[in-house]
Scaffold this motif. Structure first.
Motif, PDB file in Angstrom:
ATOM      1  N   GLY A 133       0.775  -1.225   0.000  1.00  0.00           N
ATOM      2  CA  GLY A 133       0.000   0.000   0.000  1.00  0.00           C
ATOM      3  C   GLY A 133       0.809   1.279   0.000  1.00  0.00           C
ATOM      4  N   VAL A 134       2.068   1.227  -0.484  1.00  0.00           N
ATOM      5  CA  VAL A 134       2.875   2.439  -0.589  1.00  0.00           C
ATOM      6  C   VAL A 134       3.332   2.597  -2.033  1.00  0.00           C
ATOM      7  CG1 VAL A 134       3.650   2.417   1.807  1.00  0.00           C
ATOM      8  CG2 VAL A 134       4.992   1.201   0.072  1.00  0.00           C
ATOM      9  N   SER A 135       3.682   3.823  -2.409  1.00  0.00           N
ATOM     10  CA  SER A 135       4.024   4.055  -3.807  1.00  0.00           C
ATOM     11  C   SER A 135       5.198   5.023  -3.948  1.00  0.00           C
ATOM     12  CB  SER A 135       2.812   4.594  -4.570  1.00  0.00           C
ATOM     13  OG  SER A 135       2.268   5.726  -3.897  1.00  0.00           O
ATOM     14  N   PRO A 136       6.393   4.631  -3.507  1.00  0.00           N
ATOM     15  CA  PRO A 136       7.558   5.482  -3.728  1.00  0.00           C
ATOM     16  C   PRO A 136       7.913   5.530  -5.210  1.00  0.00           C
ATOM     17  CG  PRO A 136       8.241   3.331  -2.948  1.00  0.00           C
ATOM     18  CD  PRO A 136       6.747   3.354  -2.862  1.00  0.00           C
ATOM     19  N   VAL A 137       8.678   6.528  -5.597  1.00  0.00           N
ATOM     20  CA  VAL A 137       9.221   6.576  -6.952  1.00  0.00           C
ATOM     21  C   VAL A 137      10.328   5.534  -7.056  1.00  0.00           C
ATOM     22  CG1 VAL A 137      10.448   7.984  -8.632  1.00  0.00           C
ATOM     23  CG2 VAL A 137       8.663   9.012  -7.190  1.00  0.00           C
ATOM     24  N   LEU A 138      10.300   4.708  -8.098  1.00  0.00           N
ATOM     25  CA  LEU A 138      11.313   3.664  -8.292  1.00  0.00           C
ATOM     26  C   LEU A 138      12.126   3.975  -9.541  1.00  0.00           C
ATOM     27  CD1 LEU A 138       9.196   0.505  -7.445  1.00  0.00           C
ATOM     28  CD2 LEU A 138      10.978   1.540  -6.036  1.00  0.00           C
ATOM     29  N   VAL A 139      13.446   3.891  -9.394  1.00  0.00           N
ATOM     30  CA  VAL A 139      14.351   4.235 -10.475  1.00  0.00           C
ATOM     31  C   VAL A 139      15.470   3.195 -10.527  1.00  0.00           C
ATOM     32  CG1 VAL A 139      15.915   5.991 -11.402  1.00  0.00           C
ATOM     33  CG2 VAL A 139      13.918   6.693 -10.058  1.00  0.00           C
ATOM     34  N   ARG A 140      15.829   2.775 -11.746  1.00  0.00           N
ATOM     35  CA  ARG A 140      17.000   1.911 -11.867  1.00  0.00           C
ATOM     36  C   ARG A 140      18.238   2.811 -11.925  1.00  0.00           C
ATOM     37  NH1 ARG A 140      19.046  -2.358 -16.500  1.00  0.00           N
ATOM     38  NH2 ARG A 140      20.541  -3.415 -15.145  1.00  0.00           N
ATOM     39  N   ALA A 141      19.134   2.663 -10.943  1.00  0.00           N
ATOM     40  CA  ALA A 141      20.302   3.533 -10.880  1.00  0.00           C
ATOM     41  C   ALA A 141      21.384   2.893 -10.038  1.00  0.00           C
ATOM     42  CB  ALA A 141      19.929   4.895 -10.292  1.00  0.00           C
ATOM     43  N   ASP A 142      22.630   3.201 -10.371  1.00  0.00           N
ATOM     44  CA  ASP A 142      23.789   2.803  -9.581  1.00  0.00           C
ATOM     45  C   ASP A 142      23.815   3.651  -8.312  1.00  0.00           C
ATOM     46  OD1 ASP A 142      26.442   2.624  -8.509  1.00  0.00           O
ATOM     47  OD2 ASP A 142      27.162   1.938 -10.462  1.00  0.00           O
ATOM     48  N   ALA A 143      24.020   3.014  -7.173  1.00  0.00           N
ATOM     49  CA  ALA A 143      24.015   3.735  -5.901  1.00  0.00           C
ATOM     50  C   ALA A 143      25.077   4.825  -5.843  1.00  0.00           C
ATOM     51  CB  ALA A 143      24.208   2.767  -4.743  1.00  0.00           C
TER      52      ALA A 143
END
Length: 399
Positions: free
Chosen positions: A144-154
């Motif tokens: 029930g949560v919706s953070p922004v998700l991004v593929r990225a190198d830390a």
């Protein structure tokens, strides 16, 4: 060897057909002895293409149920589940960052991200592993949560001002633990360089040497239900003390102690009780602070056992019944004198293997007791005790 999930596997597991496949196989034994039968049944029920992914998911979900809230509906890889924070720990840490913009730069399958997204003003999760990121999308959705998700190198920042949370990988490709911070992925110093000037919180194993992270202004050691779970390294902008120990329980209770509290305590002979502080307190170097908070004193300035006449609320403490200089012969006589047959042995500061000692002692009495063996000065001493659970604190008291 753990199963290597593909993006196709994740897409299938998230689909209606995948849900039906998981349900169809949910009654399988999933034990070592039933493995061949389980594989055959899964191949028959869902087909050979998806059988392995379904079986691995069901197995990991069973393991996750005791660790991750709602884990029975999540998607995991084996490595991700091993490193995931237990939900009470993740929830506590998220509470420290409540109301801020937060970026979890190693979000993996989302164990910390879900908690962070529930308290942050805005939340971003990123990971270089596209399979884990797809699993995180599923796990966030079912939670029930919706953070922004991004593929990225830390190590390549994609946000500018958010608090950065990182959980570097601490196992190599063969599953062996990495102990040196420079071998973490990403390494601690590389994380500090990539996010210089930004608030940074890095989750580590509890045995981390704070000297390995000179940028950290606070080290927090966290335990859950008596087991030390992890350390957090906090940079300037997040740190409020130098050392903190936080003790959590699955029932939702929690307390902390820090190096900002007094630590002026005496060293003296045993009182009516012996107290073994929670491992988080010991690891954080806050034994004296804990003693001062609760009116206890030390048996020896270099040993973590404390003593006093009133134990802290909510702990398992040891009421002293008898004591004497420790030798096996003397301890054997002490056990006979008190008719002890069932025996718990606790040791600090003395080279004694409790299990081996118990086998050699062969106690045969009708009663039970705990023996605390420790060094007082240069002398090894054995305290015969009765372990008791002290009632929880009343409102307004600290545990």
């Amino acid at each position: 060897m753990a199963y290597a999930f593909s993006l196709g596997d994740v897409a299938f597991l998230r689909s209606r057909e995948g849900g039906e496949a998981l349900e169809a196989c949910s009654g399988l034994g999933l034990t070592e002895s039933s493995r061949l039968a389980d594989v055959a049944a899964a191949r028959r029920l869902v087909g050979p293409e998806h059988a392995a992914a379904v079986l691995e998911t069901l197995l990991l979900r069973r393991k996750a149920e005791a660790k991750v809230d709602g884990g029975g509906r999540w998607l995991f890889t084996d490595d991700a589940l091993q490193q995931a924070s237990a939900s009470p720990v993740a929830t506590y840490r998220a509470g420290r960052l409540a109301g801020r913009d937060v970026h979890d730069v190693t979000c993996s399958v989302g164990a910390d991200l879900v908690a962070l997204a529930g308290t942050a003003a805005r939340c971003v999760g990123s990971d270089v592993d596209e399979v884990r990121l797809a699993m995180a999308a599923h796990n966030c959705a079912v939670s029930g949560v919706s953070p922004v998700l991004v593929r990225a190198d830390a190590l390549r920042p994609v946000t500018r001002e958010a608090v950065v949370v990182a959980d570097p990988a601490r196992r190599d490709a063969a599953g062996r633990r990495r102990w040196r911070p420079e071998d973490f992925v990403p390494a601690l110093d590389e994380l500090a360089t990539a996010y210089a000037g930004r608030p940074l919180l890095v989750k580590c194993a509890p045995g981390i040497d704070p000297q390995a992270a000179p940028w950290a202004r606070e080290v927090e050691i966290v335990s859950l239900d008596g087991r030390v779970r992890e350390a957090s390294l906090l940079s300037e902008g997040l740190a409020t003390v130098v050392r903190r120990a936080t003790v959590l329980r699955s029932d939702g209770s929690a307390w902390s102690i820090t190096d900002a509290e007094p630590d002026d305590v005496a060293v003296g002979e045993a009182g009516q009780w012996i107290v073994d502080p929670d491992g988080a307190v010991v690891r954080a170097g806050l034994v004296r602070h804990y003693a001062a908070r609760h009116g206890l004193w030390q048996l020896d300035p270099r040993i973590a056992y404390l003593t006093g006449d009133t134990p802290p609320p909510g702990v398992r403490a040891f009421r002293v019944l008898d004591s004497g200089r420790y030798t096996e012969k003397a301890l054997r006589a002490l056990l006979r004198r008190h008719d002890v047959g069932r025996l718990e042995i606790l040791v600090r500061g003395v080279d004694v293997d409790p299990d081996a000692l118990r086998r050699r002692l062969k106690p045969r009495g009708a009663g039970e007791a705990s023996v605390v063996i420790t060094r007082v000065g240069r002398t090894a001493v054995a305290f015969l005790c009765r372990a008791e659970r002290i009632p929880e604190a009343r409102d307004g008291e600290q545990g």
